[in-house]
Design a protein around this motif. Sequence first.
Motif, PDB file in Angstrom:
ATOM      1  N   PRO A  45      -3.211  12.822  -2.870  1.00  0.00           N
ATOM      2  CA  PRO A  45      -3.216  14.138  -3.874  1.00  0.00           C
ATOM      3  C   PRO A  45      -3.446  15.728  -3.921  1.00  0.00           C
ATOM      4  CG  PRO A  45      -4.048  11.917  -5.717  1.00  0.00           C
ATOM      5  CD  PRO A  45      -4.101  12.070  -3.585  1.00  0.00           C
ATOM      6  N   GLU A  46      -2.590  16.383  -4.246  1.00  0.00           N
ATOM      7  CA  GLU A  46      -2.116  18.090  -4.202  1.00  0.00           C
ATOM      8  C   GLU A  46      -2.048  18.489  -2.782  1.00  0.00           C
ATOM      9  OE1 GLU A  46      -3.094  19.785  -6.534  1.00  0.00           O
ATOM     10  OE2 GLU A  46      -3.600  17.799  -8.153  1.00  0.00           O
ATOM     11  N   MET A  47      -1.392  17.471  -1.897  1.00  0.00           N
ATOM     12  CA  MET A  47      -1.194  17.759  -0.708  1.00  0.00           C
ATOM     13  C   MET A  47       0.697  17.367  -0.674  1.00  0.00           C
ATOM     14  SD  MET A  47      -1.501  15.407   2.635  1.00  0.00           S
ATOM     15  CE  MET A  47      -2.850  16.231   3.799  1.00  0.00           C
ATOM     16  N   LYS A  48       1.148  18.980   0.050  1.00  0.00           N
ATOM     17  CA  LYS A  48       1.917  19.099   0.106  1.00  0.00           C
ATOM     18  C   LYS A  48       2.834  18.159   0.704  1.00  0.00           C
ATOM     19  CE  LYS A  48       2.879  24.152  -0.674  1.00  0.00           C
ATOM     20  NZ  LYS A  48       3.823  25.092  -0.521  1.00  0.00           N
ATOM     21  N   ALA A  49       4.082  17.628   0.479  1.00  0.00           N
ATOM     22  CA  ALA A  49       4.549  16.332   1.283  1.00  0.00           C
ATOM     23  C   ALA A  49       6.351  16.390   1.194  1.00  0.00           C
ATOM     24  CB  ALA A  49       4.469  15.233   0.839  1.00  0.00           C
ATOM     25  N   LYS A  50       6.967  16.170   2.337  1.00  0.00           N
ATOM     26  CA  LYS A  50       7.801  16.011   2.449  1.00  0.00           C
ATOM     27  C   LYS A  50       8.593  14.685   0.729  1.00  0.00           C
ATOM     28  CE  LYS A  50       8.297  14.506   6.475  1.00  0.00           C
ATOM     29  NZ  LYS A  50       8.796  13.315   7.978  1.00  0.00           N
ATOM     30  N   PRO A  51       9.451  14.866  -0.090  1.00  0.00           N
ATOM     31  CA  PRO A  51       9.431  13.864  -0.702  1.00  0.00           C
ATOM     32  C   PRO A  51       9.846  12.410  -0.365  1.00  0.00           C
ATOM     33  CG  PRO A  51      11.227  15.059  -1.127  1.00  0.00           C
ATOM     34  CD  PRO A  51       9.994  15.971  -0.307  1.00  0.00           C
ATOM     35  N   VAL A  52       9.414  12.331   0.456  1.00  0.00           N
ATOM     36  CA  VAL A  52       9.667  10.841   0.988  1.00  0.00           C
ATOM     37  C   VAL A  52       8.138   9.360   0.568  1.00  0.00           C
ATOM     38  CG1 VAL A  52      10.649   8.964   2.773  1.00  0.00           C
ATOM     39  CG2 VAL A  52      11.114  11.940   2.460  1.00  0.00           C
ATOM     40  N   ILE A  53       8.260   8.522   0.033  1.00  0.00           N
ATOM     41  CA  ILE A  53       7.508   7.560  -0.642  1.00  0.00           C
ATOM     42  C   ILE A  53       6.802   6.518   0.981  1.00  0.00           C
ATOM     43  CG2 ILE A  53       6.777   6.414  -2.055  1.00  0.00           C
ATOM     44  CD1 ILE A  53       7.305   9.151  -3.462  1.00  0.00           C
ATOM     45  N   ASP A  54       6.162   6.592   1.739  1.00  0.00           N
ATOM     46  CA  ASP A  54       5.795   5.737   2.522  1.00  0.00           C
ATOM     47  C   ASP A  54       5.088   4.382   2.392  1.00  0.00           C
ATOM     48  OD1 ASP A  54       6.678   6.497   5.441  1.00  0.00           O
ATOM     49  OD2 ASP A  54       5.635   8.467   4.956  1.00  0.00           O
ATOM     50  N   MET A  55       4.911   3.948   2.102  1.00  0.00           N
ATOM     51  CA  MET A  55       5.006   2.433   1.380  1.00  0.00           C
ATOM     52  C   MET A  55       5.349   0.987   2.516  1.00  0.00           C
ATOM     53  SD  MET A  55       7.591   1.752  -1.310  1.00  0.00           S
ATOM     54  CE  MET A  55       7.045   0.131  -2.069  1.00  0.00           C
ATOM     55  N   MET A  56       3.688   0.839   2.673  1.00  0.00           N
ATOM     56  CA  MET A  56       3.206  -0.681   3.469  1.00  0.00           C
ATOM     57  C   MET A  56       2.817  -2.200   3.406  1.00  0.00           C
ATOM     58  SD  MET A  56      -0.494  -0.989   5.544  1.00  0.00           S
ATOM     59  CE  MET A  56      -0.154   0.410   5.658  1.00  0.00           C
ATOM     60  N   CYS A  57       4.077  -3.048   3.654  1.00  0.00           N
ATOM     61  CA  CYS A  57       4.328  -3.689   3.076  1.00  0.00           C
ATOM     62  C   CYS A  57       3.606  -5.125   3.909  1.00  0.00           C
ATOM     63  CB  CYS A  57       5.722  -4.326   2.965  1.00  0.00           C
ATOM     64  SG  CYS A  57       6.154  -5.703   2.272  1.00  0.00           S
ATOM     65  N   ILE A  58       2.516  -5.600   3.585  1.00  0.00           N
ATOM     66  CA  ILE A  58       1.892  -6.394   4.917  1.00  0.00           C
ATOM     67  C   ILE A  58       2.410  -7.506   4.497  1.00  0.00           C
ATOM     68  CG2 ILE A  58      -0.612  -7.370   5.226  1.00  0.00           C
ATOM     69  CD1 ILE A  58      -1.441  -4.331   4.125  1.00  0.00           C
ATOM     70  N   VAL A  59       2.592  -8.364   5.894  1.00  0.00           N
ATOM     71  CA  VAL A  59       3.441  -9.928   4.922  1.00  0.00           C
ATOM     72  C   VAL A  59       2.575 -11.250   5.735  1.00  0.00           C
ATOM     73  CG1 VAL A  59       5.647  -8.943   4.417  1.00  0.00           C
ATOM     74  CG2 VAL A  59       4.644  -9.469   6.874  1.00  0.00           C
ATOM     75  N   LYS A  60       2.441 -12.340   5.223  1.00  0.00           N
ATOM     76  CA  LYS A  60       2.382 -13.382   6.317  1.00  0.00           C
ATOM     77  C   LYS A  60       2.820 -13.362   7.722  1.00  0.00           C
ATOM     78  CE  LYS A  60       2.338 -15.905   2.291  1.00  0.00           C
ATOM     79  NZ  LYS A  60       2.825 -17.176   1.027  1.00  0.00           N
ATOM     80  N   ASP A  61       4.076 -13.047   7.996  1.00  0.00           N
ATOM     81  CA  ASP A  61       5.009 -13.793   9.151  1.00  0.00           C
ATOM     82  C   ASP A  61       6.249 -12.399   9.572  1.00  0.00           C
ATOM     83  OD1 ASP A  61       6.627 -14.312  11.455  1.00  0.00           O
ATOM     84  OD2 ASP A  61       6.691 -16.084  10.963  1.00  0.00           O
ATOM     85  N   ILE A  62       6.140 -11.411  10.553  1.00  0.00           N
ATOM     86  CA  ILE A  62       6.333 -10.279  11.051  1.00  0.00           C
ATOM     87  C   ILE A  62       8.308 -10.522  10.819  1.00  0.00           C
ATOM     88  CG2 ILE A  62       5.707  -9.479  12.852  1.00  0.00           C
ATOM     89  CD1 ILE A  62       6.306  -6.989  10.161  1.00  0.00           C
ATOM     90  N   GLU A  86       0.692  -1.273  -0.101  1.00  0.00           N
ATOM     91  CA  GLU A  86       0.355   0.100   0.111  1.00  0.00           C
ATOM     92  C   GLU A  86       0.839   1.700   0.180  1.00  0.00           C
ATOM     93  OE1 GLU A  86      -3.217   0.380   0.182  1.00  0.00           O
ATOM     94  OE2 GLU A  86      -3.916  -1.689   0.150  1.00  0.00           O
ATOM     95  N   HIS A  87       0.550   2.005  -1.016  1.00  0.00           N
ATOM     96  CA  HIS A  87       1.183   2.952  -0.737  1.00  0.00           C
ATOM     97  C   HIS A  87       0.084   4.563   0.194  1.00  0.00           C
ATOM     98  CE1 HIS A  87       2.707   7.342  -3.641  1.00  0.00           C
ATOM     99  NE2 HIS A  87       3.373   7.255  -2.315  1.00  0.00           N
ATOM    100  N   PHE A  88       1.120   4.980   1.667  1.00  0.00           N
ATOM    101  CA  PHE A  88      -0.113   5.937   2.205  1.00  0.00           C
ATOM    102  C   PHE A  88       1.172   6.831   2.315  1.00  0.00           C
ATOM    103  CE2 PHE A  88       3.292   3.352   4.758  1.00  0.00           C
ATOM    104  CZ  PHE A  88       3.092   4.128   6.318  1.00  0.00           C
ATOM    105  N   GLY A  89       0.806   6.881   3.560  1.00  0.00           N
ATOM    106  CA  GLY A  89       1.645   9.308   3.944  1.00  0.00           C
ATOM    107  C   GLY A  89       1.082   9.949   3.167  1.00  0.00           C
ATOM    108  N   SER A  90       1.961  11.349   2.991  1.00  0.00           N
ATOM    109  CA  SER A  90       1.432  12.402   2.366  1.00  0.00           C
ATOM    110  C   SER A  90       1.711  12.139   0.996  1.00  0.00           C
ATOM    111  CB  SER A  90       2.553  13.527   2.974  1.00  0.00           C
ATOM    112  OG  SER A  90       1.911  13.747   4.059  1.00  0.00           O
ATOM    113  N   THR A  91       2.583  11.537   0.151  1.00  0.00           N
ATOM    114  CA  THR A  91       2.243  11.452  -1.569  1.00  0.00           C
ATOM    115  C   THR A  91       1.543  10.245  -2.111  1.00  0.00           C
ATOM    116  OG1 THR A  91       4.157   8.975  -0.975  1.00  0.00           O
ATOM    117  CG2 THR A  91       5.199  11.868  -0.723  1.00  0.00           C
ATOM    118  N   SER A  92       1.079   9.915  -0.561  1.00  0.00           N
ATOM    119  CA  SER A  92      -0.435   9.059  -1.607  1.00  0.00           C
ATOM    120  C   SER A  92      -1.342  10.164  -1.758  1.00  0.00           C
ATOM    121  CB  SER A  92      -0.509   8.011  -0.539  1.00  0.00           C
ATOM    122  OG  SER A  92      -0.789   8.075   0.422  1.00  0.00           O
TER     123      SER A  92
END
Length: 171
Positions: A43-60, A35-41
């Motif tokens: 539209p139209e939101m100013k953000a620190k240009p750091v892509i926040d990604m969520m990776c959902i896994v079976k076993d952490i 999932e792409h989340f955070g401000s960079t996900s």
Amino acid sequence: MKIRLTEYDDKWIQKYEEEVNLLEMIFGEEIITFEHFGSTSVPEMKAKPVIDMMCIVKDINKIDSFNEKMNSLGYDVAGEWGLPGRRLFRKGGENRSHHIHFYQFDNPQIHRHLIFRDYLRSHPDEVELYTNLKVELAERFDDTSFYSQAKKPFVKEMENRALQWHSNKNQ
């Protein structure tokens, strides 16, 4: 680290997708979804240009075995970084480009993050409020830790509105 707020950039989606492709090759069968989340996900939101990604896994716990590989690809290994059950990797050093948040499929943080993202995507007036606050705080604080701490009460309040919105929407 210095705060770098920028205008929304359509290329953030492409950067997210490129990183998904890389991470799929590394983690393979461990991944359920991204999932792409955070401000960079949002539209139209100013953000620190750091892509926040969520990776959902079976076993952490299996994610820790990839630390060396991630480090060789330029990621800092941050472990839980204050959130039990999360594994955080940061890419880019002082000019950070990506934050990868790994959560096991049953972690409640997943829904909180996604509801907040979806709320912002559905409420442009809230995006404007949040963006204005971020600009004001970026002018007041040079360091991201002070900036993040200062916006916390506002974000918590907005998150509560998002959770209420989600609850009402699903009744």
